[in-house]
Design an enzyme around this catalytic site. Sequence first.
Site, PDB file in Angstrom:
ATOM      1  N   ASP A 271       0.854  -1.189   0.000  1.00  0.00           N
ATOM      2  CA  ASP A 271       0.000   0.000   0.000  1.00  0.00           C
ATOM      3  C   ASP A 271       0.892   1.242   0.000  1.00  0.00           C
ATOM      4  O   ASP A 271       1.885   1.318   0.710  1.00  0.00           O
ATOM      5  CB  ASP A 271      -0.918  -0.001   1.231  1.00  0.00           C
ATOM      6  CG  ASP A 271      -2.073   0.979   1.082  1.00  0.00           C
ATOM      7  OD1 ASP A 271      -3.223   0.520   0.980  1.00  0.00           O
ATOM      8  OD2 ASP A 271      -1.826   2.205   1.049  1.00  0.00           O
ATOM      9  N   ILE A 272       0.514   2.229  -0.812  1.00  0.00           N
ATOM     10  CA  ILE A 272       1.321   3.435  -0.970  1.00  0.00           C
ATOM     11  C   ILE A 272       1.277   4.309   0.283  1.00  0.00           C
ATOM     12  O   ILE A 272       2.186   5.117   0.526  1.00  0.00           O
ATOM     13  CB  ILE A 272       0.842   4.216  -2.226  1.00  0.00           C
ATOM     14  CG1 ILE A 272       1.953   5.085  -2.794  1.00  0.00           C
ATOM     15  CG2 ILE A 272      -0.414   5.021  -1.943  1.00  0.00           C
ATOM     16  CD1 ILE A 272       1.651   5.600  -4.198  1.00  0.00           C
TER      17      ILE A 272
ATOM     18  N   ASN B 268     -12.725  -3.118   2.761  1.00  0.00           N
ATOM     19  CA  ASN B 268     -13.669  -2.002   2.830  1.00  0.00           C
ATOM     20  C   ASN B 268     -14.640  -2.104   1.653  1.00  0.00           C
ATOM     21  O   ASN B 268     -14.217  -2.347   0.520  1.00  0.00           O
ATOM     22  CB  ASN B 268     -12.918  -0.670   2.763  1.00  0.00           C
ATOM     23  CG  ASN B 268     -12.040  -0.449   3.985  1.00  0.00           C
ATOM     24  OD1 ASN B 268     -12.412  -0.792   5.100  1.00  0.00           O
ATOM     25  ND2 ASN B 268     -10.857   0.111   3.772  1.00  0.00           N
TER      26      ASN B 268
ATOM     27  N   GLY C  10     -16.096   2.849   3.687  1.00  0.00           N
ATOM     28  CA  GLY C  10     -14.944   3.727   3.444  1.00  0.00           C
ATOM     29  C   GLY C  10     -14.083   3.300   2.267  1.00  0.00           C
ATOM     30  O   GLY C  10     -12.892   3.623   2.208  1.00  0.00           O
ATOM     31  N   GLN C  11     -14.670   2.589   1.310  1.00  0.00           N
ATOM     32  CA  GLN C  11     -13.901   2.138   0.152  1.00  0.00           C
ATOM     33  C   GLN C  11     -13.507   3.327  -0.722  1.00  0.00           C
ATOM     34  O   GLN C  11     -14.333   4.170  -1.052  1.00  0.00           O
ATOM     35  CB  GLN C  11     -14.731   1.135  -0.664  1.00  0.00           C
ATOM     36  CG  GLN C  11     -13.956   0.499  -1.813  1.00  0.00           C
ATOM     37  CD  GLN C  11     -14.753  -0.597  -2.515  1.00  0.00           C
ATOM     38  OE1 GLN C  11     -15.912  -0.868  -2.174  1.00  0.00           O
ATOM     39  NE2 GLN C  11     -14.131  -1.232  -3.493  1.00  0.00           N
TER      40      GLN C  11
ATOM     41  N   HIS D 299     -10.256  -5.425  -3.093  1.00  0.00           N
ATOM     42  CA  HIS D 299      -8.912  -5.737  -2.587  1.00  0.00           C
ATOM     43  C   HIS D 299      -8.994  -6.065  -1.104  1.00  0.00           C
ATOM     44  O   HIS D 299      -9.839  -5.537  -0.382  1.00  0.00           O
ATOM     45  CB  HIS D 299      -7.946  -4.565  -2.817  1.00  0.00           C
ATOM     46  CG  HIS D 299      -8.470  -3.249  -2.318  1.00  0.00           C
ATOM     47  ND1 HIS D 299      -9.398  -2.513  -3.036  1.00  0.00           N
ATOM     48  CD2 HIS D 299      -8.229  -2.553  -1.186  1.00  0.00           C
ATOM     49  CE1 HIS D 299      -9.678  -1.408  -2.352  1.00  0.00           C
ATOM     50  NE2 HIS D 299      -8.996  -1.410  -1.228  1.00  0.00           N
TER      51      HIS D 299
ATOM     52  N   HIS E 299      -6.882  -5.741   2.320  1.00  0.00           N
ATOM     53  CA  HIS E 299      -5.742  -5.157   3.031  1.00  0.00           C
ATOM     54  C   HIS E 299      -5.182  -6.222   3.977  1.00  0.00           C
ATOM     55  O   HIS E 299      -5.946  -6.877   4.689  1.00  0.00           O
ATOM     56  CB  HIS E 299      -6.178  -3.979   3.904  1.00  0.00           C
ATOM     57  CG  HIS E 299      -6.714  -2.802   3.166  1.00  0.00           C
ATOM     58  ND1 HIS E 299      -5.970  -1.664   2.941  1.00  0.00           N
ATOM     59  CD2 HIS E 299      -7.921  -2.566   2.610  1.00  0.00           C
ATOM     60  CE1 HIS E 299      -6.710  -0.776   2.290  1.00  0.00           C
ATOM     61  NE2 HIS E 299      -7.897  -1.290   2.076  1.00  0.00           N
TER      62      HIS E 299
HETATM   63  P1  AMP Z   1      -9.779   1.294   0.248  1.00  0.00           P
HETATM   64  O1  AMP Z   1     -10.082   2.514   1.069  1.00  0.00           O
HETATM   65  O2  AMP Z   1     -10.065   0.013   0.979  1.00  0.00           O
HETATM   66  O3  AMP Z   1     -10.403   1.366  -1.110  1.00  0.00           O
HETATM   67  O4  AMP Z   1      -8.203   1.280   0.085  1.00  0.00           O
HETATM   68  C1  AMP Z   1      -7.530   1.755  -1.024  1.00  0.00           C
HETATM   69  C2  AMP Z   1      -6.070   1.671  -0.671  1.00  0.00           C
HETATM   70  O5  AMP Z   1      -5.316   1.795  -1.872  1.00  0.00           O
HETATM   71  C3  AMP Z   1      -5.587   2.789   0.270  1.00  0.00           C
HETATM   72  O6  AMP Z   1      -5.029   2.204   1.440  1.00  0.00           O
HETATM   73  C4  AMP Z   1      -4.536   3.528  -0.558  1.00  0.00           C
HETATM   74  O7  AMP Z   1      -3.441   3.956   0.214  1.00  0.00           O
HETATM   75  C5  AMP Z   1      -4.132   2.474  -1.581  1.00  0.00           C
HETATM   76  N1  AMP Z   1      -3.627   2.998  -2.836  1.00  0.00           N
HETATM   77  C6  AMP Z   1      -4.191   3.949  -3.624  1.00  0.00           C
HETATM   78  N2  AMP Z   1      -3.424   4.156  -4.705  1.00  0.00           N
HETATM   79  C7  AMP Z   1      -2.369   3.319  -4.618  1.00  0.00           C
HETATM   80  C8  AMP Z   1      -1.229   3.051  -5.426  1.00  0.00           C
HETATM   81  N3  AMP Z   1      -1.005   3.713  -6.583  1.00  0.00           N
HETATM   82  N4  AMP Z   1      -0.337   2.120  -5.013  1.00  0.00           N
HETATM   83  C9  AMP Z   1      -0.539   1.463  -3.854  1.00  0.00           C
HETATM   84  N5  AMP Z   1      -1.599   1.643  -3.060  1.00  0.00           N
HETATM   85  C10 AMP Z   1      -2.499   2.563  -3.419  1.00  0.00           C
END
Ligand code: AMP
Length: 115
Positions: free
Chosen positions: A29-30, A85, A91-92, A98, A100
Amino acid sequence: MDCIFCKIIRGEIPSRKIFEDEEIFVFHDIQPAAPVHFLIVPKQHIGSLAETDMSHQKTLGYLLAKTGELAKSQGLNDGFRTVINTGRVGGQEVYHLHVHVLGGPDPLGPLLKKR
Ligand code: AMP
Ligand code: ZN
């Protein structure tokens, strides 16, 4: 398709990849919320867990069945947390399903604050 995770899977957006096979793509995760925080993403575009049905059983089962092995590969030998999520209330942020995987040396604390 204009989906950020589909673009990561296709290599059009860079990511810190952990693992890839025919079913799933796994990357850090970024914006980590724990010392170890990575995402397991099915290669098939599925918007969210609210959009799944029995036709997704194999993919979802595969993804979860792989989670323990992937967690161990990142040093999570003493437990971890998985979070999915879903939708506005969940909170998606990214509408490509995906999981986490979160962990680190110390306990993560309660999932949600008790009301
Ligand atoms: P969600 O809120 O469950 O949809 O989580 C989306 C997740 O994707 C968040 O934790 C972000 O930090 C992560 N995210 C968004 N863009 C990127 C990216 N380019 N590379 C890695 N993680 C990302
Ligand atoms: Zn997608």
